[in-house]
Design an enzyme around this catalytic site. Structure first.
Site, PDB file in Angstrom:
ATOM      1  N   SER A  57       0.798  -1.227   0.000  1.00  0.00           N
ATOM      2  CA  SER A  57       0.000   0.000   0.000  1.00  0.00           C
ATOM      3  C   SER A  57       0.830   1.278   0.000  1.00  0.00           C
ATOM      4  O   SER A  57       0.301   2.345  -0.283  1.00  0.00           O
ATOM      5  CB  SER A  57      -0.956   0.021   1.190  1.00  0.00           C
ATOM      6  OG  SER A  57      -0.259   0.233   2.389  1.00  0.00           O
ATOM      7  N   LYS A  99       0.691   4.752   6.815  1.00  0.00           N
ATOM      8  CA  LYS A  99       0.010   5.518   5.767  1.00  0.00           C
ATOM      9  C   LYS A  99       0.560   6.942   5.758  1.00  0.00           C
ATOM     10  O   LYS A  99       1.398   7.304   6.559  1.00  0.00           O
ATOM     11  CB  LYS A  99      -1.510   5.569   6.019  1.00  0.00           C
ATOM     12  CG  LYS A  99      -2.181   4.214   6.092  1.00  0.00           C
ATOM     13  CD  LYS A  99      -2.134   3.463   4.795  1.00  0.00           C
ATOM     14  CE  LYS A  99      -2.760   2.071   4.962  1.00  0.00           C
ATOM     15  NZ  LYS A  99      -2.421   1.179   3.891  1.00  0.00           N
TER      16      LYS A  99
END
Length: 191
Positions: A57, A99
């Site tokens: 990701s 993230k």
């Protein structure tokens, strides 16, 4: 010149050094281990922690299997900032994710054909090398203590765009990822 007072080790009446009993020796070992564990806990809770990147990701910024050091104290002092790569915990989960902070409290965020807009302006994201060009999201206006996080690999990232995650509170964002430590050929700071 003054004389220096010398302290002799504990000695038995015959001038021999006192030997510790097995019980005393075990107690000393236990005490040392407990102190070490407390120090490690304090360092991990307030100063920095390590995280292993699991998944794709954050490509190309981070690779699957990278080891990253994250600082915690600056997050507690200054809070999340736009563009920070952070470690966070999703609602109802007990594992850490990594993230990037995109939206800050009060921002209106929208994604049109894979392009992110913040407060009506295009948000430049040179680190996104895998966009999701057919994506539409929002608009969403973030609340007082809401942060919007996304992975750099937008095509596969499970992040604030997902209904089971959504915007995160500052308390769910635990640290700033600052340094890649593994693999050795990629050691360096993170942007």
């Amino acid at each position: 010149m003054s004389e220096v007072e010398r302290i002799a080790p504990e000695t038995a009446p015959g001038g021999e050094k006192k030997k510790k009993t097995v019980k005393q020796e075990i107690f000393e070992w236990i005490k040392a281990i407990v102190i070490a564990l407390v120090v490690v806990f304090i360092i991990r809770k307030f100063f920095f922690t390590m995280i292993r990147v699991d998944g794709k990701s954050m490509l190309e910024t981070l690779q699957d299997g990278d080891r990253v050091a994250a600082t915690i104290i600056d997050m507690k002092l200054y809070g999340p900032q736009r563009g920070n790569i952070v470690i966070c915990t999703y609602p109802g989960q007990d594992y850490l994710c990594i993230k990037r902070v995109i939206g800050m409290p009060g921002d209106t965020l929208q994604i049109i054909r894979g392009v992110t807009y913040i407060n009506g302006e295009v948000y430049e994201e040179p680190y996104v090398t895998h966009p999701k060009t057919n994506e539409y999201y929002g608009p969403i206006t973030l609340g007082e203590d809401e942060y919007f996080v996304m992975g750099d690999n937008r095509a596969v990232s499970h992040d604030s765009r997902s209904s089971d995650v959504g915007p995160l509170s500052a308390s769910a964002i635990e640290g700033n990822a600052r340094l890649r430590l593994w693999p050795l050929n990629a050691i360096g700071t993170l942007d």
